[in-house]
Design a protein around this motif. Structure first.
Motif, PDB file in Angstrom:
ATOM      1  N   LEU A  63       0.817  -1.220   0.000  1.00 30.51           N
ATOM      2  CA  LEU A  63       0.000   0.000   0.000  1.00 30.51           C
ATOM      3  C   LEU A  63       0.847   1.264   0.000  1.00 30.51           C
ATOM      4  O   LEU A  63       0.544   2.233  -0.694  1.00 30.51           O
ATOM      5  N   ILE A  67       0.597   4.267  -2.839  1.00 32.02           N
ATOM      6  CA  ILE A  67       0.243   5.648  -2.517  1.00 32.02           C
ATOM      7  C   ILE A  67       1.316   6.605  -3.020  1.00 32.02           C
ATOM      8  O   ILE A  67       1.018   7.631  -3.648  1.00 32.02           O
ATOM      9  N   ALA A  70       1.274   6.904  -6.777  1.00 36.85           N
ATOM     10  CA  ALA A  70       0.127   7.699  -7.230  1.00 36.85           C
ATOM     11  C   ALA A  70       0.380   9.180  -6.972  1.00 36.85           C
ATOM     12  O   ALA A  70       0.063  10.028  -7.805  1.00 36.85           O
ATOM     13  N   ALA A  71       0.965   9.489  -5.840  1.00 35.30           N
ATOM     14  CA  ALA A  71       1.235  10.891  -5.511  1.00 35.30           C
ATOM     15  C   ALA A  71       2.246  11.485  -6.488  1.00 35.30           C
ATOM     16  O   ALA A  71       2.082  12.595  -6.978  1.00 35.30           O
ATOM     17  N   GLU A  74       0.716  12.164  -9.788  1.00 32.14           N
ATOM     18  CA  GLU A  74      -0.104  13.370  -9.789  1.00 32.14           C
ATOM     19  C   GLU A  74       0.751  14.615  -9.828  1.00 32.14           C
ATOM     20  O   GLU A  74       0.443  15.582 -10.504  1.00 32.14           O
ATOM     21  N   ARG A 104      -1.653  20.278  -8.612  1.00 31.30           N
ATOM     22  CA  ARG A 104      -0.872  20.644  -7.446  1.00 31.30           C
ATOM     23  C   ARG A 104      -0.753  22.142  -7.300  1.00 31.30           C
ATOM     24  O   ARG A 104      -0.178  22.612  -6.355  1.00 31.30           O
ATOM     25  N   ARG A 106      -1.362  25.877  -6.509  1.00 35.52           N
ATOM     26  CA  ARG A 106      -2.223  26.728  -5.720  1.00 35.52           C
ATOM     27  C   ARG A 106      -1.692  28.136  -5.633  1.00 35.52           C
ATOM     28  O   ARG A 106      -2.115  28.936  -4.841  1.00 35.52           O
TER      29      ARG A 106
ATOM     30  N   GLN B  54      -5.744   4.837   0.853  1.00 36.58           N
ATOM     31  CA  GLN B  54      -5.055   5.462  -0.278  1.00 36.58           C
ATOM     32  C   GLN B  54      -5.716   6.789  -0.626  1.00 36.58           C
ATOM     33  O   GLN B  54      -5.036   7.797  -0.824  1.00 36.58           O
ATOM     34  N   PHE B  57      -4.838   9.523   2.000  1.00 34.34           N
ATOM     35  CA  PHE B  57      -3.490  10.089   1.911  1.00 34.34           C
ATOM     36  C   PHE B  57      -3.311  10.902   0.643  1.00 34.34           C
ATOM     37  O   PHE B  57      -2.615  11.912   0.622  1.00 34.34           O
ATOM     38  N   LEU B  58      -3.959  10.459  -0.447  1.00 36.34           N
ATOM     39  CA  LEU B  58      -3.869  11.251  -1.676  1.00 36.34           C
ATOM     40  C   LEU B  58      -4.628  12.572  -1.522  1.00 36.34           C
ATOM     41  O   LEU B  58      -4.211  13.592  -2.072  1.00 36.34           O
ATOM     42  N   TRP B  61      -2.324  14.761   0.160  1.00 37.13           N
ATOM     43  CA  TRP B  61      -1.289  15.174  -0.787  1.00 37.13           C
ATOM     44  C   TRP B  61      -1.781  16.308  -1.686  1.00 37.13           C
ATOM     45  O   TRP B  61      -1.087  17.272  -1.950  1.00 37.13           O
TER      46      TRP B  61
END
Lengths: 307, 193
Positions: A63, A67, A70-71, A74, A104, A106, B54, B57-58, B61
């Protein structure tokens, strides 16, 4: 929703048992209600216990990686298929700061105010490279930003150079701070008072011996006009000692590596036109150095098993 | 315990907002087990729990800038997101979604209702061990424990609790309040014992 209606729903809201439209109405009410609802705060604090009542369970090993992958995906924005390799080919590093689009982003400020020249100046020492959204910027976006930057460059040359230097230093100390934190270190919290103290938080990260210099991490700092900087002073008795200058990022955060602070009663922050030898005005923030509440001052924690 | 130290999380969050996924990894190491444990407890499904964690946490993020340090710890914020997402998931699975179209929908961190934490007790409560709370919960009067179980862990809204138990809406709400108040007292008693 009126105050009374919200009060009637306090326990339901705290338990997450209110209707969705009530939650929305409550949130809207709280955003504008001058009264404050301390009862709701109290109930929420109690309800937090319920989450804490559940025994932690080590998640399955895959996991963590999923994560993080995936982060990173992105953060990379629109995929070009090149991944991190694209970063080293990124044009004019300053331009990479001007990312006005993407999930992302901002910050809508001009590129000038968000210099990330440091992307090209990655220090070699730290074992934790700073990744993140400056890496795989789509080429078309970087090019557009470079054009926007070039147009305004002449007038901003001087301040840009200074900002870049400050940002270089800042990035280096950010890496040190994270390195210090992840390797374990002593944390000292600041109690900040003063005219600019509202919303400001600070910690001193003092790494364990031989692993780097202390870092002051601050959050909640107001942006400064013109070329002004914040200057940090250690106060010994009534004598201020210069610790350095810092410029908060667009989110009001800054990290500053400082010399050892032993013997200092407090730290103070002044607003200065540039780094000066002695404060030119009264501090906008003062903080006593108080030890954090845990009796054992060495706080250690380790990375996950899948490292 | 360091993982309870909210200041470290503040610094990590600052790193996160600068785009450092290393900080996300550390935050996961600190809070992942608590998040997963809660998700499993709520969904009773390892697979669903993984997805929920998941997503949480995303969400952190993506939207960490919405976090305000004066409104609760990063951990409680994260666990609230986990809980909300888990409840959404089980309700959709059981065919009774809370609102709008079924899953998936992105987790909006503003779903988390947070109020400026003026409560002086809040900090003390954060340090309480899970075992203490479990013991206190067991001591709650049965009907109070039931509404807490149904609402918080079961994801029922208070009208649904009323329908399921046959007790009036007003009584449900006051029973919820009594349960939380009593829980606070019981936890306090255990701590000072």
């Amino acid at each position: 929703m009126t105050c009374d209606e919200l009060d009637d729903l306090t326990s339901a809201l705290a338990l997450g048992a209110a209707l969705p439209e009530e939650v929305t109405a409550a949130r809207e009410h709280l955003a504008s209600c001058g009264r404050g609802h301390p009862d709701l705060a109290r109930m929420l604090a109690i309800a937090e216990l319920l989450a804490a009542s559940v025994e932690p369970v080590t998640p399955p090993p895959g996991l963590r990686d999923r994560i993080l992958r995936a982060a990173r995906a992105e953060a990379a924005g629109a995929p070009l298929g090149d991944g991190p390799a694209a970063a080293s080919d990124a044009p004019a590093s300053v331009a990479t700061a001007a990312a006005p689009l993407g999930p992302r982003t901002r910050r809508a400020e001009l590129p000038i105010q968000q210099p990330s020249g440091a992307v090209d100046h990655q220090p070699t020492a730290p074992s934790l490279p700073v990744r993140g959204r400056f890496r795989a910027l789509p080429a078309w976006l970087a090019a557009a930003a470079a054009v926007a930057l070039a147009i305004g460059l002449g007038a901003w040359n001087v301040s840009l150079r200074r900002d870049l230097q400050a940002r270089d230093d800042q990035l280096a100390t950010e890496q040190e701070a994270l390195a210090a934190i992840t390797r374990g270190g002593q944390l000292v919290a600041f109690n900040i008072v003063g005219p600019r103290a509202e919303g400001a938080h600070g910690v001193l990260v003092r790494p364990t011996q031989g692993e780097g210099r202390p870092v002051v991490a601050m959050e909640g700092l107001a942006r400064l006009a013109g070329g002004q900087v914040y200057q940090l002073w250690a106060i010994h008795g009534d004598q201020p000692r210069d610790l350095g200058v810092f410029v908060p990022d667009g989110s009001g955060r800054s990290f500053l590596t400082v010399p050892e602070l032993s013997g200092a009663d407090a730290v103070a922050v002044t607003v200065e036109p540039r780094r000066v030898e002695a404060p030119t005005s009264a501090p906008v923030m003062v903080a006593r150095l108080t030890n954090f509440r845990v009796p054992d001052q060495s706080i250690r924690f380790t990375r996950g098993m899948s490292d | 315990m360091s993982h309870d130290d909210p200041t470290v999380d503040l610094v990590l969050l600052a790193r996160l907002q600068g785009g450092a996924d290393d900080a996300l990894a550390v935050l996961y190491d600190r809070h992942g087990a608590a998040a997963y444990g809660l998700a499993v407890r709520l969904t009773a499904s390892a697979e669903m729990a993984e997805e929920v964690v998941q997503e949480a946490f995303l969400a952190l993020w993506r939207r960490s800038e919405t976090y305000r340090a004066d409104r609760g710890t990063v951990r409680s914020w994260l666990l609230t997101v986990v809980r909300n997402r888990a409840i959404d998931a089980i309700r959709a699975r059981d065919g009774r979604p809370r609102s709008g179209p079924a899953l998936p929908r992105p987790v909006a961190l503003d779903d988390v209702i947070l109020v400026a934490s003026d409560d002086p007790e809040a900090e003390a409560l954060r340090a309480v061990e899970g075992e203490v709370v479990r013991g206190a919960l067991a001591e709650l009067p049965r009907e109070q424990r039931e509404v807490v179980q149904m609402a918080y862990f079961g994801g029922l809204t208070y009208p649904e609790v009323a329908a399921a138990t046959g007790i009036p809406l007003g009584t449900v709400k006051s029973r919820m309040r009594l349960a939380l108040e009593r829980l606070r007292i019981l936890v306090g008693q255990r701590l000072s014992a």
